[in-house]
Design an enzyme around this catalytic site. Structure first.
Site, PDB file in Angstrom:
ATOM      1  N   TYR A 123      31.548  20.172  37.926  1.00  0.00           N
ATOM      2  CA  TYR A 123      31.810  20.767  36.596  1.00  0.00           C
ATOM      3  C   TYR A 123      33.171  21.444  36.676  1.00  0.00           C
ATOM      4  O   TYR A 123      33.358  22.378  37.480  1.00  0.00           O
ATOM      5  CB  TYR A 123      30.692  21.770  36.348  1.00  0.00           C
ATOM      6  N   CYS A 124      34.121  20.976  35.868  1.00  0.00           N
ATOM      7  CA  CYS A 124      35.506  21.464  35.994  1.00  0.00           C
ATOM      8  C   CYS A 124      35.942  22.187  34.729  1.00  0.00           C
ATOM      9  O   CYS A 124      36.436  21.557  33.780  1.00  0.00           O
ATOM     10  CB  CYS A 124      36.453  20.303  36.237  1.00  0.00           C
ATOM     11  N   THR A 158      33.173  23.493  42.596  1.00  0.00           N
ATOM     12  CA  THR A 158      32.139  23.256  43.607  1.00  0.00           C
ATOM     13  C   THR A 158      31.887  21.754  43.731  1.00  0.00           C
ATOM     14  O   THR A 158      31.779  21.052  42.721  1.00  0.00           O
ATOM     15  CB  THR A 158      30.839  23.981  43.207  1.00  0.00           C
ATOM     16  N   ARG A 243      22.002  28.691  34.217  1.00  0.00           N
ATOM     17  CA  ARG A 243      21.909  30.091  34.666  1.00  0.00           C
ATOM     18  C   ARG A 243      20.517  30.473  35.161  1.00  0.00           C
ATOM     19  O   ARG A 243      20.412  31.191  36.167  1.00  0.00           O
ATOM     20  CB  ARG A 243      22.384  31.040  33.555  1.00  0.00           C
ATOM     21  N   ARG A 268      11.534  47.700  64.936  1.00  0.00           N
ATOM     22  CA  ARG A 268      12.475  48.711  65.434  1.00  0.00           C
ATOM     23  C   ARG A 268      11.862  50.108  65.324  1.00  0.00           C
ATOM     24  O   ARG A 268      11.365  50.490  64.249  1.00  0.00           O
ATOM     25  CB  ARG A 268      13.755  48.652  64.584  1.00  0.00           C
ATOM     26  N   GLY A 340      23.191  48.959  63.159  1.00  0.00           N
ATOM     27  CA  GLY A 340      24.342  48.292  63.793  1.00  0.00           C
ATOM     28  C   GLY A 340      24.147  46.786  63.894  1.00  0.00           C
ATOM     29  O   GLY A 340      25.102  46.019  63.748  1.00  0.00           O
ATOM     30  N   GLU A 363      29.474  31.078  37.563  1.00  0.00           N
ATOM     31  CA  GLU A 363      28.641  30.862  36.359  1.00  0.00           C
ATOM     32  C   GLU A 363      28.684  32.065  35.419  1.00  0.00           C
ATOM     33  O   GLU A 363      27.693  32.398  34.768  1.00  0.00           O
ATOM     34  CB  GLU A 363      27.202  30.523  36.736  1.00  0.00           C
ATOM     35  N   THR A 365      30.734  36.038  35.444  1.00  0.00           N
ATOM     36  CA  THR A 365      30.596  37.236  36.280  1.00  0.00           C
ATOM     37  C   THR A 365      29.514  38.168  35.705  1.00  0.00           C
ATOM     38  O   THR A 365      29.070  37.998  34.559  1.00  0.00           O
ATOM     39  CB  THR A 365      31.921  38.019  36.332  1.00  0.00           C
TER      40      THR A 365
HETATM   41  C1  LIG Z   1      32.524  29.847  45.119  1.00  0.00           C
HETATM   42  C2  LIG Z   1      32.856  29.598  43.680  1.00  0.00           C
HETATM   43  C3  LIG Z   1      32.430  28.444  43.072  1.00  0.00           C
HETATM   44  C4  LIG Z   1      32.774  28.169  41.741  1.00  0.00           C
HETATM   45  N1  LIG Z   1      32.404  26.962  41.172  1.00  0.00           N
HETATM   46  C5  LIG Z   1      32.902  26.628  39.958  1.00  0.00           C
HETATM   47  C6  LIG Z   1      32.679  25.319  39.423  1.00  0.00           C
HETATM   48  O1  LIG Z   1      32.006  24.475  40.007  1.00  0.00           O
HETATM   49  N2  LIG Z   1      33.254  25.016  38.223  1.00  0.00           N
HETATM   50  C7  LIG Z   1      34.000  25.906  37.520  1.00  0.00           C
HETATM   51  O2  LIG Z   1      34.475  25.553  36.436  1.00  0.00           O
HETATM   52  N3  LIG Z   1      34.207  27.177  37.997  1.00  0.00           N
HETATM   53  C8  LIG Z   1      33.684  27.529  39.200  1.00  0.00           C
HETATM   54  N4  LIG Z   1      33.915  28.800  39.714  1.00  0.00           N
HETATM   55  C9  LIG Z   1      34.733  29.726  38.958  1.00  0.00           C
HETATM   56  C10 LIG Z   1      33.991  30.931  38.430  1.00  0.00           C
HETATM   57  O3  LIG Z   1      33.152  30.559  37.380  1.00  0.00           O
HETATM   58  C11 LIG Z   1      35.035  31.985  38.043  1.00  0.00           C
HETATM   59  O4  LIG Z   1      35.608  32.467  39.238  1.00  0.00           O
HETATM   60  C12 LIG Z   1      34.448  33.115  37.229  1.00  0.00           C
HETATM   61  O5  LIG Z   1      34.073  32.667  35.964  1.00  0.00           O
HETATM   62  C13 LIG Z   1      35.431  34.293  37.083  1.00  0.00           C
HETATM   63  O6  LIG Z   1      36.672  33.858  36.649  1.00  0.00           O
HETATM   64  P1  LIG Z   1      38.003  34.334  37.417  1.00  0.00           P
HETATM   65  O7  LIG Z   1      37.798  34.061  38.855  1.00  0.00           O
HETATM   66  O8  LIG Z   1      39.162  33.695  36.754  1.00  0.00           O
HETATM   67  O9  LIG Z   1      38.041  35.889  37.222  1.00  0.00           O
HETATM   68  P2  LIG Z   1      38.646  36.645  35.911  1.00  0.00           P
HETATM   69  O10 LIG Z   1      38.144  35.991  34.685  1.00  0.00           O
HETATM   70  O11 LIG Z   1      40.118  36.754  36.074  1.00  0.00           O
HETATM   71  O12 LIG Z   1      37.976  38.073  36.063  1.00  0.00           O
HETATM   72  C14 LIG Z   1      38.475  39.069  36.969  1.00  0.00           C
HETATM   73  C15 LIG Z   1      37.614  40.309  36.801  1.00  0.00           C
HETATM   74  O13 LIG Z   1      37.729  40.818  35.456  1.00  0.00           O
HETATM   75  C16 LIG Z   1      36.450  40.904  34.854  1.00  0.00           C
HETATM   76  N5  LIG Z   1      36.557  40.559  33.436  1.00  0.00           N
HETATM   77  C17 LIG Z   1      37.219  39.513  32.891  1.00  0.00           C
HETATM   78  N6  LIG Z   1      37.094  39.509  31.549  1.00  0.00           N
HETATM   79  C18 LIG Z   1      36.311  40.567  31.234  1.00  0.00           C
HETATM   80  C19 LIG Z   1      35.796  41.093  30.020  1.00  0.00           C
HETATM   81  N7  LIG Z   1      36.017  40.514  28.848  1.00  0.00           N
HETATM   82  N8  LIG Z   1      35.043  42.213  30.088  1.00  0.00           N
HETATM   83  C20 LIG Z   1      34.770  42.787  31.271  1.00  0.00           C
HETATM   84  N9  LIG Z   1      35.213  42.336  32.452  1.00  0.00           N
HETATM   85  C21 LIG Z   1      35.971  41.235  32.431  1.00  0.00           C
HETATM   86  C22 LIG Z   1      35.582  39.893  35.597  1.00  0.00           C
HETATM   87  O14 LIG Z   1      34.206  40.201  35.490  1.00  0.00           O
HETATM   88  C23 LIG Z   1      36.116  40.034  37.014  1.00  0.00           C
HETATM   89  O15 LIG Z   1      35.532  41.161  37.615  1.00  0.00           O
HETATM   90  C24 LIG Z   1      33.532  29.099  41.025  1.00  0.00           C
HETATM   91  C25 LIG Z   1      33.940  30.295  41.633  1.00  0.00           C
HETATM   92  C26 LIG Z   1      33.628  30.544  42.946  1.00  0.00           C
HETATM   93  C27 LIG Z   1      34.120  31.818  43.585  1.00  0.00           C
END
Ligand SMILES: Cc1cc2nc3c(=O)[nH]c(=O)nc-3n(C[C@H](O)[C@H](O)[C@H](O)COP(=O)(O)OP(=O)(O)OC[C@H]3O[C@@H](n4cnc5c(N)ncnc54)[C@H](O)[C@@H]3O)c2cc1C
Length: 381
Positions: A123-124, A158, A243, A268, A340, A363, A365
């Site tokens: 899923y991209c 992923t 989800r 322990r 520890g 999926e 944050t």
């Molecule tokens: C191991 C892994 C696997 C993944 N697999 C996939 C996949 O298969 N396909 C895919 O499409 N994506 C995938 N992702 C991406 C994932 O969905 C995103 O990393 C996630 O949605 C967060 O986006 P970002 O990393 O750009 O963070 P950002 O969006 O930049 O967010 C940074 C911080 O700001 C906070 N924030 C942002 N906007 C708001 C708001 N409006 N209100 C409050 N807080 C906010 C966020 O909660 C976070 O703490 C994967 C990520 C990881 C780490």
């Protein structure tokens, strides 16, 4: 009447997944965590047993199981290892928008092969500069005759290097913002696709996370999912299906952390008694048990709703936020119970703590789940 009992079939499915996780996953979890080796053979065995792609409808060769059934499997698999579970479950997310919005022909071309042969899909949506803010993506799909030319980079994908096809969201009309996004199904062997290096992640190190770049990749119109402008909606609808399943995996991780903590707290001793006799330790474990049970109930509720054909966006966000936070807190406190030894890579709980973190990120944050919940409260009721 409310009924929390599982059917005989569901109990058998859960027992199958539990036995598989104990025999095939848990013993190899540390190896895949340390080596980062992709768990292809374990996934193949899971596929052989029918533990993958379970939501593909019978009409397209799948078992047509419900989201709740998928959750039962996901919890057990995740109990064994969430890195391996994520590798197994990523197909669910890529397939969901096709199940919801794909044409009959697309379902035959992209879903049916997943049931006939052992394959992966990815899923991209996320890009280097846009994750939570999906409207910030830059990838475009330019119409040229009967084709689209896809240009842009995706990040954190992923199963990026092992997928046979990608579900990709891109702008066909950037001026329309989210209504100008469209979704495409792109076979991996299409010329112009570049797969990045495997990301070296904190946890879930068995799973394969990559950048995927599309350099003017030609995609036929036949691979547009639904109509132009439906990409955002399809990508978000997929989360209502996935989800609950991801949240079930968070519950599985938390359950594993709690079981380790319970065992250790009996073995322990300090000050002449097993450490669970100290109320401070016992209460940590009591909280784990209470929150795991509550998280599972939220998971089951969100799955039950969508299986009944009801909208579950708010309940899926409840399950995801609470499940992820429970996994993180439980794993963190399991490390605390181990003292520890919890800090040592020779004991199992530090891995669970590292693995748990991503449940609060991917999926959507934990902050974004709360944004969704607030929107559901203030804008839909
Ligand atoms: C191991 C892994 C696997 C993944 N697999 C996939 C996949 O298969 N396909 C895919 O499409 N994506 C995938 N992702 C991406 C994932 O969905 C995103 O990393 C996630 O949605 C967060 O986006 P970002 O990393 O750009 O963070 P950002 O969006 O930049 O967010 C940074 C911080 O700001 C906070 N924030 C942002 N906007 C708001 C708001 N409006 N209100 C409050 N807080 C906010 C966020 O909660 C976070 O703490 C994967 C990520 C990881 C780490």
């Amino acid at each position: 009447m409310v009924d929390f009992a599982l059917t005989d079939e569901q109990q058998q499915l859960r027992a199958l997944a539990r036995e598989f996780a104990a025999r095939e996953i848990a013993p190899k979890a540390a190896h895949h965590d340390q080596s980062g080796e992709f768990p292809r053979e374990i996934c193949r065995k899971a596929w052989d047993l029918g533990l993958m792609n379970t939501h593909i409808p019978e009409a397209y060769g799948g078992p047509g199981l419900g989201v709740l059934d998928g959750c039962l499997i996901a919890e057990e698999v995740a109990w064994g290892c969430t890195g391996i579970g994520t590798a197994m479950e990523a197909n669910t997310l890529a397939e969901a928008p096709v199940i919801v919005g794909g044409s009959d022909e697309q379902k035959r071309r992209f879903l049916t092969p997943m049931t006939k042969e052992f394959k992966f899909a990815a899923y991209c949506v996320t890009e280097p500069q846009a994750g939570s803010d999906v409207q910030g993506i830059k990838t475009v799909a330019r119409k040229v005759g009967d084709d689209y030319l896809l240009k842009g980079s995706k990040m954190w994908i992923t199963n990026g290097s092992v997928a046979d096809w990608y579900f990709v969201v891109a702008y066909t009309d950037p001026a329309q913002r989210y209504k100008g996004m469209s979704a495409f199904l792109v076979p991996r062997d299409t010329p112009g696709i570049e797969v990045g290096k495997k990301e070296q992640n904190l946890g879930q190190r068995a799973s394969d996370t990559r950048a995927i770049t599309f350099n003017d990749v030609k995609v036929p119109k036949a691979n547009l999912v639904g109509q132009e402008g439906k990409g955002f909606l399809l990508a978000m609808t997929a989360f209502d299906h996935s989800r609950p399943v991801v949240s079930a995996a968070a519950v599985g991780l938390a359950r594993s952390a709690m079981e380790h903590a319970i065992r250790y707290a009996g073995e322990r001793s300090t000050f002449g008694v097993p450490i669970h006799k100290h109320q401070a330790v016992a209460f940590l474990i009591a909280d784990m048990a209470m929150k795991i049970e509550a998280a599972r109930l939220l998971v089951w509720q969100s799955a039950w709703k969508i299986d009944r054909g009801e909208r579950n966006t708010k309940e899926a966000a409840f399950a995801k936020a609470f499940g992820a936070d429970t996994a993180m807190e439980t794993a963190l406190n399991a490390v605390q119970v181990f003292g520890g030894y919890g800090f040592s890579r020779e004991y199992p709980v530090e891995k669970l703590m590292r693995d748990a973190k991503v449940f609060q990120i991917y999926e959507g944050t934990s902050q974004i789940q709360r944004v969704i919940i607030a929107k559901e409260i203030f804008e839909r009721s």
